[in-house]
Each structure stands twice: as structure tokens, then as C-alpha cells.
Design an enzyme around this catalytic site. Sequence first.
Site, PDB file in Angstrom:
ATOM      1  CE  LYS A  97      -3.342   2.762   2.570  1.00 38.43           C
ATOM      2  NZ  LYS A  97      -2.506   3.970   2.356  1.00 38.43           N
TER       3      LYS A  97
ATOM      4  CB  CYS B  61      12.092   7.739  10.317  1.00 36.17           C
ATOM      5  SG  CYS B  61      10.688   7.430   9.241  1.00 36.17           S
TER       6      CYS B  61
END
Length: 490
Positions: free
Chosen positions: A176, A285
Site C-alpha cells: 500500500k 524518521c
Amino acid sequence: MTTEYQMLIDGAWVDASDGGRFESFNPATGEIWATAPEATAADVIRAVEAAHRACYDGPWSRMTPTQRGQCLRRLGDLLAEHSESLGEIETRDSGKMFKETRWQAKYIAEFLQFYAGAADKITGETLPIDKPDMFVFTHREPLGVVAAIVPWNSQLFLTAVKLGPALAAGNTLVLKTSEHAPAVILEFGRLIAQAGIPDGVVNIVTGHGDPCGRVLTSHPLVARISFTGGPSAARHVLTNSTQNFAQVSLELGGKSPFVVFDDADIESAVNGAVAGIFGASGQSCVAGSRLLVHADIADDFLTRLSAIASRIRIGDPMDEATQMGPLCTRAQLDHIEREVAHAQTQGARLICGGKRSAAGEMFFEPTILDCPSPDLRIVDTELFGPVLSVLRFKTEAEALTLANGSEHGLAAGIFTRDNARALRMSRAVRAGIVWVNTYRAISPIAEFGGTKSSGYGRESGFQALYDYTRPKTVWMNMSDDPMANPFQMR
């Protein structure tokens, strides 16, 4: 002209079953440049079922590990070959610097090459069992269908570190994309068949968290969920996984401490701090967004750092001369503005930046905030932007307390010439990755991942490869004698 993308399901490029679509805009220009299908629940179910058939009934299930590795090797070659065009698409869709996306696409090919070579090196064990007539061994088998969910930043990299070990181990995949920037993964999907990977082995769906993400992560045929994103979405993933008891790995970002001791090489540490927070516009991140600097060198350090930050060239991410591009989403930009303003009401001193850039609507200036206390909200709030919170310390113990005083635990940077101190700190800091006198280095050989609210599980390296398998134990009776009477213990 707007580019209309399709999803990849069972080897075919398809629209959403109800025709739904969503728009993707170029953060650098604000223009809507592409649309992608808004997957329905039925679309996701079809993708999972295709992956399940490919895993257990199709040619993928009959291929040897060496043959799977050959497919991955070809895919890596194709990725490197198309790195220029893929980098351009990723930059247009997410606003990341073209010189970074182009280089990253080429380097990511090495991750696929690493797993190509590792595919036929997954081994089991022969067990020295305590029963003389038994020969017992283990072998590792694929888990099945893997649901892989990636965010908009570093999409190709985060796809490669999931897809590489998953396919090398014999699994199949439903990937996804992010709803904010799906295009580059769909472009990458065009290389799948060219690499000789059978239909249904890799499926790519596009859409939002509901229904697309919800149906995918709760589907009973999904055996493992590999998620990279924010903690709010991760909580939904965990809730959904109670429906299928899938194995879950989470990489959730952080608020990484960048610790500079008074004996550090100042020039090196300043450059590391710039790379850690202003590289990729802070949209990483592992961004070193908490600077912990020794009080004796803090003023000098911040003077040097702010001088570089104020000269960073902000602008068109396609321009080779640009050093920092736009942020990806408006919500992210609004969040950063609110938190920077709030920090100043709590007593933070603005050293530089602090506002949107004149370069355009989605650009934010490199920002440094000198914080009087670790209690300020901004100190442990991930902003995902070019904002650095600064705290000062006097002792190693104080530095460690500040470094660990976070709900996050993904990465940390330590700058010191004292190797004993570096080892003490690297062992004691609670983070999954620790860089000493460097920052943001990656390799397919080195695993990464977090602790605390930065998630769990590891990506890259051999550890990830084994995480995509399960051991099966086989008992073989070597005796020619019949089994003993089960009611007579022996």
C-alpha cells in the site's frame, strides 16, 4: 496534463472497481499533476487473494531460492537503470530533492542485490535431540502474504527493505502506497514483470487508511504486516491485526538525540547536525531533531550552526543548486508552525528561521530553537520538518538522562573523541540505531529499527530476512522397530 495512474493487481493494471480516484499535488509548485485509484474493500481483497494464490499455487511457490534471487537481481538492475526517471517522479510527487531521490534510487538497487544473494542462504538446523532413534531438523519457510505499508518519504527505500527480504524468503506482497505521494511506487511497479516476477507476487494498491489500509491489515489471509508511518496509524494497524493475528513490525519515527561533547571535532559535529536535521528538509524518521550540546561549547557551536542554516538555499527541488526543498503536506506545515510558535510562548529562544520561506507556500525556513528545559512540548514532539530543539548539558550523566528522556527510541548520534565514552553512551542510550561521529549512514548489511514508541522489529540485514520466515521442525524416526505401546512409558 494530469497523469492518471492505475493499481497493480494480479499482474494487471486496473482502476478502482467503483472508479474512485484521488489527487496528488506537487509540493514545489502546488499543481495537481497526477491522480491514483481510491481502492475499495473489494479491490484490496482481490489483491490479497491474488498474492495468496501466487504464494501457494502459482509458479512462485515452485521456484527455487536461487531462481527467486535471480528475479530480485534483475529487479535491482532495472531499478538502477531507471533511477533518473524514478527520482524525477518521486521529487515531483513528494518535493524531495532530485539529487537525493536520483542517488537514492540507484543506491537502493544494492538492497535488492543484497537480498538476491541471500535468497539461497536461508538455513535451518540439525538438532542434537535427546532421543536416540530420532533425527530432528528445522527448515525455514515463508510466512505467506505480507502487507507492506510505506509513507510518502523515502518511498523506494522503505519499499526495498520490505520487498527485498519478503520475496527472497518466498513470500508474496500487497504493497500500500502513501495517499500523499503514490506515483513513484506505481512507476516502480512497472519493473516487476520485466524482472521475471510472476503475476500476483507483488500487488500495489492505492488509497486512504479506510477502507484500503483497514481491509488490508485485517484480512485473514495476511500473515505479516510491515508498517512504516506514524504512531496514530500504527495503533489502527495493531487493532486491525487482532482480526488475523498477523505478525507485525512497526517503524514509527522518532525525536532522535544528537549529542555533542566538549571534546568533539566541532566542524564535523556541526556538519553532522546540519545533515541530521536539515537534510531532506527534516523529513526523515531518523532526523537528529534534539541537539544536546555541552554547555562549554554551546554558544560557539550554535553560532557556527546558525550561520550555515541561515545560508541554506531553499527552492526548486529539481535544481541542482538547491539545498532544501518544500515540505510534503499542508497539515505537516501547519503543525510545524503551531509547535514553533507554542515553544516560544514556553520560553524557547528563536535563533534562526521560525517561519515559512519566501520560496513558496510549502517551504519552511531552517529553524533552531534554544530550549531552556526538556519539559517544553516541542522537545519530544516529532515535527517531521527542519526544526531543531537545543538543550545544554554539563556532564555525561546529564547528557544520557536527556538523551533517554523521550518516548521515542529510533536513532541517536554521539560526537566525541573519547572512544570509551562513545562506547558507554552507545550502550546506554535507548535507541535502535546509534551513530558515533557520523549520522544517517545506511547499508543493506546493517539492520535498523526502533524501541519504545518508535516501534519494534528490524528492517535490512539478515535479521529482516529471517523475520520473513518461520522455522518448521521435522521429527524422523530412524528405527525399524514399530512404535512402542503408547500406554507403556519408556
